[in-house]
Every structure is written in C-alpha cells, then in structure tokens.
Design an enzyme around this catalytic site. Structure first.
Site, PDB file in Angstrom:
ATOM      1  CB  CYS A 119       0.460  95.644  77.026  1.00 39.44           C
ATOM      2  SG  CYS A 119      -0.949  94.672  77.231  1.00 39.44           S
ATOM      3  CG  HIS A 252      -0.698  98.515  74.247  1.00 36.14           C
ATOM      4  ND1 HIS A 252      -0.477  97.313  73.378  1.00 36.14           N
ATOM      5  CD2 HIS A 252      -1.361  98.311  75.189  1.00 36.14           C
ATOM      6  CE1 HIS A 252      -1.191  96.410  73.932  1.00 36.14           C
ATOM      7  NE2 HIS A 252      -1.916  96.952  75.209  1.00 36.14           N
ATOM      8  CG  ASN A 282      -4.526  94.709  73.740  1.00 34.58           C
ATOM      9  OD1 ASN A 282      -3.262  94.364  73.756  1.00 34.58           O
ATOM     10  ND2 ASN A 282      -5.043  95.112  75.263  1.00 34.58           N
TER      11      ASN A 282
HETATM   12  N1  ACO Z   1     -20.621  92.909  75.468  1.00 32.72           N
HETATM   13  C1  ACO Z   1     -21.762  93.504  76.019  1.00 32.72           C
HETATM   14  N2  ACO Z   1     -21.927  94.120  77.250  1.00 32.72           N
HETATM   15  C2  ACO Z   1     -20.614  94.082  77.889  1.00 32.72           C
HETATM   16  C3  ACO Z   1     -19.578  93.488  77.488  1.00 32.72           C
HETATM   17  C4  ACO Z   1     -19.395  92.759  75.961  1.00 32.72           C
HETATM   18  N3  ACO Z   1     -18.304  92.321  75.662  1.00 32.72           N
HETATM   19  N4  ACO Z   1     -18.578  93.404  78.443  1.00 32.72           N
HETATM   20  C5  ACO Z   1     -19.061  94.256  79.418  1.00 32.72           C
HETATM   21  N5  ACO Z   1     -20.547  94.684  79.158  1.00 32.72           N
HETATM   22  C6  ACO Z   1     -21.568  95.213  79.843  1.00 32.72           C
HETATM   23  C7  ACO Z   1     -20.977  95.171  81.493  1.00 32.72           C
HETATM   24  O1  ACO Z   1     -21.723  93.825  81.932  1.00 32.72           O
HETATM   25  C8  ACO Z   1     -21.790  96.213  82.039  1.00 32.72           C
HETATM   26  O2  ACO Z   1     -23.210  96.031  82.089  1.00 32.72           O
HETATM   27  P1  ACO Z   1     -23.812  96.400  83.431  1.00 32.72           P
HETATM   28  O3  ACO Z   1     -23.857  97.933  83.096  1.00 32.72           O
HETATM   29  O4  ACO Z   1     -25.417  95.987  82.998  1.00 32.72           O
HETATM   30  O5  ACO Z   1     -23.378  95.899  84.588  1.00 32.72           O
HETATM   31  C9  ACO Z   1     -21.680  97.246  80.829  1.00 32.72           C
HETATM   32  O6  ACO Z   1     -21.404  96.574  79.587  1.00 32.72           O
HETATM   33  C10 ACO Z   1     -20.470  98.261  81.072  1.00 32.72           C
HETATM   34  O7  ACO Z   1     -19.451  97.715  81.553  1.00 32.72           O
HETATM   35  P2  ACO Z   1     -18.324  98.654  82.291  1.00 32.72           P
HETATM   36  O8  ACO Z   1     -17.073  97.598  82.481  1.00 32.72           O
HETATM   37  O9  ACO Z   1     -18.442  99.537  82.979  1.00 32.72           O
HETATM   38  O10 ACO Z   1     -17.779  99.026  80.517  1.00 32.72           O
HETATM   39  P3  ACO Z   1     -16.741  99.845  80.271  1.00 32.72           P
HETATM   40  O11 ACO Z   1     -17.279 101.121  79.647  1.00 32.72           O
HETATM   41  O12 ACO Z   1     -15.699 100.383  81.417  1.00 32.72           O
HETATM   42  O13 ACO Z   1     -15.612  99.332  78.978  1.00 32.72           O
HETATM   43  C11 ACO Z   1     -13.786  98.162  78.882  1.00 32.72           C
HETATM   44  C12 ACO Z   1     -15.080  98.115  79.389  1.00 32.72           C
HETATM   45  C13 ACO Z   1     -13.885  98.309  77.224  1.00 32.72           C
HETATM   46  C14 ACO Z   1     -12.835  96.914  79.085  1.00 32.72           C
HETATM   47  C15 ACO Z   1     -13.169  99.299  79.223  1.00 32.72           C
HETATM   48  O14 ACO Z   1     -13.023  99.358  80.722  1.00 32.72           O
HETATM   49  C16 ACO Z   1     -11.584  99.503  78.797  1.00 32.72           C
HETATM   50  O15 ACO Z   1     -11.374  99.850  77.800  1.00 32.72           O
HETATM   51  N6  ACO Z   1     -10.609  99.438  79.831  1.00 32.72           N
HETATM   52  C17 ACO Z   1      -9.342  99.488  79.391  1.00 32.72           C
HETATM   53  C18 ACO Z   1      -8.760  97.996  79.617  1.00 32.72           C
HETATM   54  C19 ACO Z   1      -8.038  97.696  78.426  1.00 32.72           C
HETATM   55  O16 ACO Z   1      -8.061  98.056  77.341  1.00 32.72           O
HETATM   56  N7  ACO Z   1      -7.441  96.627  78.681  1.00 32.72           N
HETATM   57  C20 ACO Z   1      -6.632  95.780  77.523  1.00 32.72           C
HETATM   58  C21 ACO Z   1      -5.630  95.393  78.342  1.00 32.72           C
HETATM   59  S1  ACO Z   1      -4.832  96.150  79.407  1.00 32.72           S
HETATM   60  C22 ACO Z   1      -3.676  96.854  78.222  1.00 32.72           C
HETATM   61  O17 ACO Z   1      -3.564  96.541  77.200  1.00 32.72           O
HETATM   62  C23 ACO Z   1      -3.214  98.155  78.608  1.00 32.72           C
END
Ligand code: ACO
Length: 325
Positions: A119, A252, A282
């Site tokens: 990215c 990004h 993304n």
């Molecule tokens: N739909 C519904 N529920 C979901 C989904 C979904 N698509 N995905 C995860 N969940 C659930 C999980 O199972 C979890 O459930 P639980 O509490 O019962 O176990 C709950 O949601 C929370 O999951 P987390 O992983 O803790 O959610 P978080 O708030 O951290 O959000 C996310 C996840 C959006 C990926 C976040 O961590 C994030 O934004 N990370 C940054 C990563 C990113 O943007 N990467 C892109 C690529 S890297 C880059 O480009 C830099």
C-alpha cells in the site's frame, strides 16, 4: 539551474462492476459468511468497491488510468521516457506489469519496472521517479498504482474480504524548473512481515502456501497511525514546512478511522483530508493516485496547492511525499 519534478496530469480508472456493501453482504451470505453494512461502515467507512471482471489485469486498469493522466497532462504516450508501476497484484510472476502496460500504451524503448511496496507502493514509486528526473535519467514519467486485490481475497474471511477493491491511478511527472515534489520520507521494517501478507509462492509448477491475503487488523491499525504521523512530520521537516502549510492530506485509503487518527495527530481538520475509501474501499498501491485524481477532477484539489501524500502497508512499509501540485 536545479532540476525538479512536477505532476502535470492525473488519471484513474475503476472497473465497471461496483458492489455496494449490500451487494457484497448478499453475495457473502449466499456462501454462509455473515457480515453487515452497519459493521463495515462503522469499522472502516467503506460503502462500495469495484471488482475487475475475470481476465482483466492490473496492466489493463493501469493502462486506462495512464491514458487519462496523459490526456490531462497533454502529453503524447510516445514522449514518455519512464514507466513505474506500483502493484502487489502483478499480471504475471514476470515480466513486470509495467512492461505489459507499456505495450498496451503502444510505446516501446523507455525503461519500465514495477515497485513492490504494497500500500506504500505509490509513494515509493513517486520518490524513485522524482530521483530519476532530478538526475536527468528521465524527463516525462508515468507513475502508476494498479491493483486487482479481489484476486487475492479470501471470501470466507469476513475480517479481510470486505475491506479491499480493484482500481488504478496514475500521474504524469515531468521535469520542471520549479518544484513540484518538495520532499520524501520512506521506511520499512521487515520484522512485521507476518501481520499483513499473502504467504503463498510458486514453486515447481505449483502454488505452495496460502495465496490469499492474511491480516492482523488490530496490529496493522496500531502501527499504521504512528508511522504515518512520523513520516508526514519528517517530510515536512525536510522541506522546511509545518502542518499549517498542508492544503490537503491525501492518505492511503485503508480505513476512515486510520485517516481520522492521522489527521488529528497532524492537527488537520477532516475538511483537509481527501476521502475516497467510502467509494473505492482499500485499493492498496492504487488508492493514493485514485484519491488524488478524484479530488482533482472534483475541483477539490487545485494547481498550486501543497499536498501531503502518505502510505503504509505490508512489509511493513511506509512513507510520505510532500508536493506542490
Ligand atoms: N462483519 C461482521 N463482524 C465482523 C467482521 C465483518 N466483516 N469482521 C470482523 N468481525 C467481528 C469479529 O469477529 C469480532 O467479533 P467478536 O468480538 O465476536 O470476536 C468483532 O467484529 C471485532 O473484530 P475486530 O477485529 O476487533 O474489529 P476491529 O474493530 O479491530 O476492526 C478492522 C477490524 C476494520 C480490520 C480494524 O482492525 C482495522 O481497521 N485495521 C486496520 C487494518 C486495515 O485497514 N488494513 C487494510 C490493509 S493494510 C493497509 O492498507 C495499511
């Protein structure tokens, strides 16, 4: 007289198939994967993404974006003397996507290569093109980010498959007597390979390991916010500027919450942040040039304004480029 580089045209291209969250939620439900529009919007800010049709590759999307950038710059493809493509979803193991794209533009002869920094690829590629222009190795470069991330998504993993989309963005970067690119700050730390990767590889005629994207979202989130602030501050310091000089932050487009946190740390209001993640998802290396072109064409970002471009991604890689448009 010192030689600088300057963006003279921007372009982008999105494949026509657009899936709203509701469309994706329905497709995933049919495969027994449960998610919702509410969860996706609240955690990421994403409302829609585009997916390329089978048989459409990064070089196809990149070539269309490049044509749009050439038209905007008023530059003929035959005058291009450097092509750099940032991609993590190349058409083939080799040759480079840049070589395939060059042929699709109907030109030959100039040096072409791919940059692989996930990215952060576009800020890496822009920095390399700027250096080549400053040293006289090139005068009119095409710098392109192009991705078909839908090909490497695990549609059984709801924590990742809702986040990404396909697309391409491009700029024409030309030699100039006035700056253009003001400064750049690039970094990587390979100890974080495992938190965001596609671990498979080709060996002996087979794919070994898992060829689908794996991500530890929370680890990525924590790292991303810190390094984006550091890179932006370093780029400002190198150019002798401060946050107050930034007209637009073009980050990004991974997640609206990462963008909000970065803007807050840089004391920038969200009204100065270009946001397209809601419409594109993304798109990895394509996201910054796609966002830039969308903002230019919407009349939001204007010639003469100062822009901070910044990216972070697998590797871990990160970096920022400060420029005057
Ligand atoms: N739909 C519904 N529920 C979901 C989904 C979904 N698509 N995905 C995860 N969940 C659930 C999980 O199972 C979890 O459930 P639980 O509490 O019962 O176990 C709950 O949601 C929370 O999951 P987390 O992983 O803790 O959610 P978080 O708030 O951290 O959000 C996310 C996840 C959006 C990926 C976040 O961590 C994030 O934004 N990370 C940054 C990563 C990113 O943007 N990467 C892109 C690529 S890297 C880059 O480009 C830099």
């Amino acid at each position: 007289m010192r030689r600088y580089s300057r963006i003279t045209g921007t372009g982008s291209y999105l494949p026509p198939r657009r899936l709203t969250n509701a469309d994706l939620v329905a497709e995933l439900a049919a495969q027994g994967v449960e998610t919702s529009d509410e969860w996706i919007v609240e955690r990421t800010g994403i409302r829609a993404r585009h997916f390329a049709a089978p048989g459409v590759y990064s070089s196809d999307l990149g070539a269309e974006a490049a044509k749009n950038a050439l038209a905007a710059a008023g530059v003929d493809a035959k005058d291009i003397d450097l092509i750099i493509v940032a991609t993590s979803t190349p058409d083939m193991v080799f040759p480079s996507t840049a070589a395939i794209l060059q042929h699709k533009l109907g030109i030959a002869g100039c040096p072409v290569f791919d940059v692989q920094a996930v990215c952060s690829g576009f800020v890496y590629a822009l920095t390399v093109a700027d250096a080549m222009i400053q040293t006289g190795s090139a005068s009119k470069a095409l710098v392109i980010g192009a991705e078909v991330f839908s090909r490497i998504l695990d549609f059984k993993d709801r924590t990742t498959c809702v986040l990404f989309g396909d697309g391409a963005g491009a700029v024409v970067l030309e030699a100039s007597d006035t700056p253009g690119l003001l400064s750049s700050d690039l970094h990587a730390d390979g100890k974080h390979v495992g938190i965001l990767c596609v671990p498979g590889h080709v060996s002996g005629g087979k794919v070994l390991g898992d060829p689908l994207l794996k991500m530890d979202g929370q680890a990525v989130f924590k790292l991303a916010v810190g390094v984006l602030e550091d890179a932006a501050r370093a780029a400002l310091a190198k150019a002798g500027k401060t946050e107050a000089d930034i007209d637009w932050l073009v980050p990004h487009q991974a997640n609206i919450r990462i963008m909000q946190s970065t803007a807050k740390r840089l004391k920038l209001p969200m009204s100065k942040v270009v946001v397209t993640v809601d419409q594109h998802g993304n798109t990895s290396a394509a996201s910054i040039p796609l966002a830039l072109d969308s903002a230019v064409r919407a009349g939001q970002v204007k010639k003469g304004e100062t822009l901070m471009l910044e990216g972070v991604g697998g590797g871990f890689t990160w970096g920022a480029v400060l420029l005057t448009l």
